[in-house]
Structures are given as structure tokens and as C-alpha cells.
Write a protein that holds these residues in place. Sequence first.
Motif, PDB file in Angstrom:
ATOM      1  N   PHE B 187       0.835  -1.194   0.000  1.00 57.18           N
ATOM      2  CA  PHE B 187       0.000   0.000   0.000  1.00 57.18           C
ATOM      3  C   PHE B 187       0.877   1.252   0.000  1.00 57.18           C
ATOM      4  CE2 PHE B 187      -2.291   3.314   2.339  1.00 57.18           C
ATOM      5  CZ  PHE B 187      -3.372   3.472   1.490  1.00 57.18           C
ATOM      6  N   LEU B 191       1.772   3.610  -3.332  1.00 57.94           N
ATOM      7  CA  LEU B 191       1.311   4.989  -3.234  1.00 57.94           C
ATOM      8  C   LEU B 191       2.494   5.962  -3.346  1.00 57.94           C
ATOM      9  CD1 LEU B 191      -1.549   6.125  -2.692  1.00 57.94           C
ATOM     10  CD2 LEU B 191      -0.740   6.622  -0.388  1.00 57.94           C
ATOM     11  N   TRP B 252       8.318  -1.371   2.805  1.00 58.58           N
ATOM     12  CA  TRP B 252       7.728  -0.564   1.734  1.00 58.58           C
ATOM     13  C   TRP B 252       8.777   0.035   0.804  1.00 58.58           C
ATOM     14  CZ3 TRP B 252       8.581   4.622   0.804  1.00 58.58           C
ATOM     15  CH2 TRP B 252       9.214   5.338   1.829  1.00 58.58           C
TER      16      TRP B 252
END
Lengths: 348, 379, 347
Positions: B187, B191, B252
Amino acid sequence: MPQIPMAAEGPLLTLDDLSIVFSSPDEADIVAVRQVDLTLRRGKTLALVGESGCGKSVTARAILRILDKSAAIPSGQIIFSPDDAEPVDIATLNPDSIAMRTIRGNRISMIFQEPMSSLSPVHTIGDQIDEMIILHERVTPKQARERTIALLDQVGIPGPRERADAYPFQLSGGLRQRAMIAMALSCNPDLLIADEPTTALDVTTQAQILDLLRQLQDDYGMAMLFITHDLGVVAEIADDVAVMYLGDVVEQGDVFDVFATPQHPYTRALMSSIPKMQRKAERERLQPIQGTVPSPKDRPQGCSFSSRCPVAFEPCAKVRPDPTRTGKQHRTRCHLIERELKPGEVIV
Amino acid sequence: MATDTMILKETQRKDRATGRESQWKMIWRRFRQHRLALVSLWIVIGFYLIAIFAEFLAPYAPSHYNSRYTYAAPQGIHLFDTDEQGNWGFRPFVYGYTTEIDQAAMRRTFVLDPDVKHRVQFFIETEPYRLAGFIPMQHRLFGVAEPRAPFYVLGADRLGRDLLSRLIHGTRISLSIGLVGVVLSLFFGVLIGGFSGFYGGWFDSIVQRTIEFIRSLPTIPLWLGLAAAMPRDWGALQTYFAITIILSVVGWTELARVVRGRFLALRTEDFVVAAQLDGASDYRVIMRHMVPSFMSHIIAAATLAIPGMILAETALSFLGLGLQAPIVSWGTLLQEAQNIRTLASAPWLLLPGVVVVIVILAMNFLGDGLRDAADPYGR
Amino acid sequence: MNDLIRVENLSKSFTLRRGLVGGLISLDALKDINLAVRPGETLAIVGESGCGKTTLGRCIVKAMTPNTGKVLYTPENGETIDLVGLKKRQMKPWRRDIRMIFQDPMSSLNPYMRVFDIVAEPLRIHKIAKGRELEDRVATALEKVGIDPAAGQRFPHAFSGGQRQRIGIARALVLDPRLVIADEAVSALDVSIQAQILNLLEDLKDDFGLTYIFISHDLGVVNYISDRVAVMYLGNIVELADTETLFERPRHPYTEVLLEALPIADPKRRAGKRTEARGEIPYIGNRPKGCPFHTRCRFAQDRCRNDRPELRKIDATEVACHFAETIELRGAYDSAPRPHISQKVSP
């Protein structure tokens, strides 16, 4: 009477009935080149011209035996007859054998469309050419460098002494191509194979490289196999020309003959596809060939061009035409020509 | 039926030949050629099924213990036996134990007793439980009929708990922590990486420097620090989510880099420029023209990120800073195998390590296969 | 009649960073370009790689924003709009009028979309048609370019290079544009396919009343298809004239060099050696002072090294050369073998 070695006469390289087949585990074999006959005269340039996928590059790579592992030469000969050695059938050599490597290193050189693919990015061009020279001759590194500088000068690289210390990426496309030519010349080859050497270059640079190749051919007396898709380039550089379509050589002969009197419908169609340098008043609409080149899998059983040929007739799709002599050095594979000739008649 | 399949096969072949085959079909076709990845896919699916149906598959609840059988050796399972009439057939059973006291070491050891056989029954009725926390059930896949009989297929731990049951329950925690961690990473990665790659400029610079900073930190001490900062009195669920977040802090960055790289490469592709010249909005350009061409890459990258997460969780828990008992994960199970002396007498406690190796390898092969197949046009 | 597009004093530079912490350097890709495109004509922009022809095309379609200058567009209602200053939303209606065809048929079609969707995409974005009407319009566009609409459910990889280029043309045409910018639209194609596409472009121009900006490096093709030609060198227009005037009587030495370098498919006209520009195009970062071409020009004088020549009108030609009146240059229509002057590559 002194015995003249056989090899010094006749052509330098003869491809006789050469076929090249690619096999893959999943699909049927693909015949990339079928029964090609070519002769390359000493000191002359043979241009192999055709559109993408016609097998021209594959043919050239077969001569050096640098084809993929999946390719095989099921039939035919590649007879290479240098001046000072016995003729040898390259098709029978093992690609990794010493004999083949000697030919690749000493006798036949190749230059490519993209010089970066054959120049090492981490060595200076001088070092790379030095290495080639030392590999072939007993010279000291210092002598090798002098030779390198002479070579770089000869191929028209300005400031050769300084440029020898340049890395390939520091040179422009044209200079890189010159450097690769110098490297190819370092072993004094009998034959230079040039695979689309000017395609990636701008027109003015292309003109310079073509001039250079012509000049070097005069100086070195080497033969050249020039692969291109551009009929304009052929007209500029070739002595002989062979037109390929879908693995077949459909027409071959002296460049002046072929351009003046193209015999095969494909050659004619190719020529009428190029815009001519004419004034508006004389301008004719282009006559393109209909359709697209089929994949070698779908090649017609007979003449490979029959599926797109505007003048195809009964036998074309089924029966493959044999090469017919249509001039002194001029041969064409077309039923139309076979039919027009009376049996036994030969055009001289 | 057979003709149906044939017709289906024929249309597939035709689709391929005529270029109607969609991206996902091409990827699947290429993926299937990667044997090892295909086998790995089944292994991974198998483990996730185990994770989902943990309560049903495990003979006992993870906390079920029996102090009579501490460090009981694995019984193994015997599948065939003769019944009372002497007929040989499929009749799974386990042997009971006899206890020997090792005088020198002052320790009980368990030896299998071939004279005592406990029948293994399938779909055995047990105390009620809720499958996956909400489906009420009363049966488990298998167990021994006599309630007090020992049943330790893979042996028992120091409290006499069944290792197999704990392993199955640990699978749920460990695999889901990897998955949740990757979803979180994905996520943020997509993004932030997407913005960074599409718009470039100062935002891109800041993001890239941040990523470089995070990636230059040694991960284990970073995790340790974060885990140590976690309040001790947090409940199991809170700890669980805290750990996934800690793992995603580093996770991430990798995915953001992949996404940004794809965006940068695609942004100058002619077909993306063409979409912009069509007058498409940024959103449409991204969602309709860019994302489909790297979706498969993202999936592959995410798959390759899961094993890292699992290993990280295992490592943290092994060090005692990740999940804490009573939560059962592969890491907490391995924590019990820290002691050399215990290992010498109860080597089966290392089994969770073997499972970790199998799952990590399978996931890596799967990810490799996906990555190779991800680009059906070989660009 | 008004010009369809008028480019005024357009400049575009790119900034590059030298190394990780080095200073910024600025490369002028376009320098002070003035150019008008007349309705219904085919204007060719020719030059070698790095001359700025692609950048100019992209500035006109607003795929790039120039640093200074105007791109004035005259839509059907006759007003004049400067596209440079427009916001994305304001530009959107004009995107229907100004379309682009790309060079590489492999990369210009989204490999993950079916051909139908690729061609339908502009219609959907501009909300022009949907349902049955959308299908009809896509089918018509595909038919126009010679693609069987039934093949719309295929993906681009199932098509050959020439067919893909046709699909790219269908995408440009489906919005009924007025101006189409073709950036090296036939360069990547085999000669026989190139001829098909050239003929197609000509036919479509007649059918739809299109105006083309035809960006190319191939002077043979340019002579065939264009009405006027602008020759670019290092970000400048050096010569601008009718095609026939330019090929008959080039006024700029660089134009002559380009014409002579063009290989002609006739061995009887084989060049011995050519007039030939010396050396290679300088790196755009070291644009020479004065006339950009003086480093390679066989007529270069001191004045050329210092003063930059402006584009000025001589007879029917606009040319940026100080000595355009006095020098004698050879055209390309002669059929005699081309004479030669020896060349040497200069440092």
C-alpha cells in the motif's frame, strides 16, 4: 612452370545449396534460409539485401558459424578459399574448433549495426585493438599500439593517439563505428562481413562510413559481404547484389544489371516502393507490395513470394522455381522467366 | 466432458495463435512452463490452507498441555494394521509410551511401546471451537479416541504440548504476518513510489533520500529498537499488528523502488505519451495505461517480499522481541529450541525451522517464476 | 487564409545535472524557432538526430512545454489561441484537432490493451461516442487504415509492424483531427511497408482534408510526400522552402550536404566521393558560436564563426546563411553521377 595455387583463382567464398534451420522444443522447425547459392568474388563487394526476416543476417552469421545453438545447417557447403591456404568447407567445421576460430580471428571479420554490442565498455578502444593485434602477430605491446594508432588514423579517427585511450561510450556513433572497423581490420582479413553497419547512423555519417569502407577495400584488397535493407546503400557500395525474400535468394547478379533490369517481381516491387528523387511533375504514386511478409512457418510451398506476387500464375504457389540465368552473372528464381525462355536457351 | 475440454483447449490455442489471448492468460501459460515454480505454488497454497483451517487440522488447541508427557518423543503415525479378525487394512494408529528413568541424567525418557496401540480416528468429536474465529465446529480432522491417551505425532515440548498442533497454529500467525506485512508495504510502496515516479521533482528527491536513509539502517537493530519500544502490556492482537507495522517500515521501501522504476520507465513510453495526447487525465493514464503493464511485476515483487517478512518475524520472535507466548508462531516455537541441551534430548523441536526453510524456498521459487512470467512480451 | 499553426520564437532547453553534485548545464534543443503551417499542406521537418525536430513536434502537440515562445493555433472558428499557456483542461478540446503518429509501432501501442480499446480510447476520453456508435466509429477508423475491424479483439503483438502503424494512424484519425504530426512515422518500417503507409497517409489526407507535419530524416521520403520543407540543424531552422525549390536549388550548405549524403538507388549515380560535411554533428552541449554549421561548412568564413545568421528570405527560400546569395550549391534532381571533392574528418 610454377604451380599457381588453385585457391587464388575463382571466388573467395561460395555458398552452395545452403540451408539453415532453427528448431525449438515447442514448435515445428523453421527453415530460415533455404538452398542459397552465393559467390563472393575476391576484392569485391556482395550486397545481401532484403527486408527484415528475410534471412540475410542469419546467412552472414552462418559463414562465421556464430549462430544460436538452436540453428543447424542441414545441407549445403560454405567453401572459403583464401589466397594462401587450402579451400575449406566452413559448414562442416565445428563452430568451436580451432580451425573455425582461426578463420574467425584471422580471415573473416565482422562489423555490426551497433558497435557497442561488440566493443567492451570497460576497456579503451586502443587496448581492445592492441589485444587483437597481439593475438595474431608476434609484436610487443608498444609495436601493437603503434599499429593501432595507424589503424585508427586510417579509418579517419581524428587525433588517433589520444582517441586510443578513449572508452567506447566517449565516442560518437560514427567514431565508434570507425573504431569497430579498425578492430575488424587489425587482422588483415580476407573477407569483411558488414551487417547493417550504417543503419543506426545519420545520413551524413552513413555517407562517410560508406566512403571509408570503399577506400579501405581498395587499400586492403579484401572482399566484403554487405548486409543491408537499403537499396540506396546497395547502389552506392556493391559490385554484386543478391536479393533475399523469406529465406530465398530470389535474384542475384551484377549491381548495374540488377538495378537496370530487375527480373524478379519482388526486386521490381522493392524498387518501385522507394520514392524516387523526382520533381513534383514527374512524381508517380508508389507501388507497394500488397500485404506483409508471412512468417517462415507459413511460407508458400512453391515460390516464397507467390502469396504476394502480382503476376503469380498456376505453378508459383506449388512448385519452387529454380534459378534461371537471365544475364551474364544474373540469375533469378521465377517461373515467369523460365516460361519465357525456350528450353535450352541461355541469355548471355 | 472430454469434448468440452477439447473445445476449450482449441479456443485457447486459437486465441494464442490469433493474438486474442489476454495478458493474464499469457502469464499463466509462461508460468506453467516453470516446473519448480508450479510445484512451489502448490506448496504455498497448501500452507495457506493449513493456516486457514488450523483449528480443524490440528489435533489439539495450541495451549493444550499434559504435564505427564513433557518432551515426549514423536510417535509417528502408522497407517496399516490388522484388525481383531486378522484382516490387514487401512487402520491408522499410534503406539503408546513407556517411561524410563535415566538415572545418570535424572530424567524421564519416553520409549514407544509396541504393545499399546491407540487408534487414530478421523473427524473426531472434540470440545466445541470456532474455525477461523467465527465458524462454530465440534469436530477435528483426526485424533485418538481415548481422551487421556497421548497423541504426539511430532513429539511434545517442555510442557507436554503437541508440537504438530502448535506448528499448525504457528503457520497461521507466521504466514499471515508475512501477508499482512506485505499488503501494508505494498500500500505504502505503491502509493509513495507511484507519486514519486509519476510526478518526479522535489517530492521524488525527498522520497528517494528517505528510502536511502531507511535502507542504510541495519534492519535487525532497527526492528529490535522498535520492538523494544513496544509496551509490554499490549495484548496479543496489538502486538501482532505492531509487529507487522514494524516489518513494513523497511518493507515498503523496496516496493516503492520497484514501482517508481516502472513508472519512470513507462512515463516516456510512446503509448503513455499517446494516452496523454489523447487528453486522458493523470488518473486515467496511470490506472488504465500504466498500472496494467506493471501489475504483474508488482505481484512478483510482493511475492518475493513475503519470505523476508516471515524470516524477520521469525528472527524477532526467536530473539524474544517479537511475538510473545501465548501467541504461537514459528519464531516463538523456535525460541524454545534455543537451549543446546534441550535440543540434544528433544531435536524435534527444530522442526519449525525445517518448515520455515521449506516455505521460504517455495515462496522464493514462486516469486522467481512469477517474475520470469510477468512480462509476456519479453520486453 | 490564416496559418493553422504559427510557431513564434520558440525555445526549449533541457537542464542536466553533471554527476551527482555537479552544477546544472543547460542544453538548447530548440533556439528561436519561427515556423508557420498552412492549412492543407504537408510540411516536412528534416534533420539528423539531435537537431531538435522531434522536440519541435512535441512542443507543438504540447507533449512538452517550451521555455519561451508561442504556438499559435487557429481552430475552425477563426480565433487564435496560444497553446503554450493553456492548462491541461483548457488544452483538452484542441487535442481532438491536433494528433500525433509515433515512430516506433512496437512501443506506441499499449501491449495490454486490445486494438479496439486502443482506437476507442480517445473517443471515450472525449466522451464522443459510446455503445453501438463507438463500435461503428472504431470500425470505420480501422477500415480506413486497412485493418479488418473483426481483428479488434486482438492484442497489438499479433500484428506486424506495418499493421501496428496503421492502428496508430487509426487512433489519430478517430477524432477527426485537422493537424496530424507524424514523427518519423515510416522510419522503422521495411521499404515495402513504408510505401504502403506513405500511400495511406496521402489518401487519408485527401479524404479528411488533413494537414501534416511530417518529421523525418529521410530526404527521399520527404521529397515524395511534402509540399514544404524545413531543414533543422542543432536546434535551428537553417532553411525553409517549397520542396521542389529546396531540392532543386538548396541555399544552405547543410542542405546540400544532406542531399548529397542521401544514397540513391541507382548505381549509375553512385557518388565517387562527395562534397561531404567534414566531421560530425557537434554535441548539442557545445553549440558552436556564430553559425551552428560553421565547424563543418566548406564555405565557412570568419564572419560565420562570430555572427549567428538569422533566417532571411531570398527569392522563395528562407535561409540562415550569410553567404546564401553567393555560394553555388548542387540540387538533388540531377541525374548525372555526382562529382566529388575529397573529405577529411576534422578533429
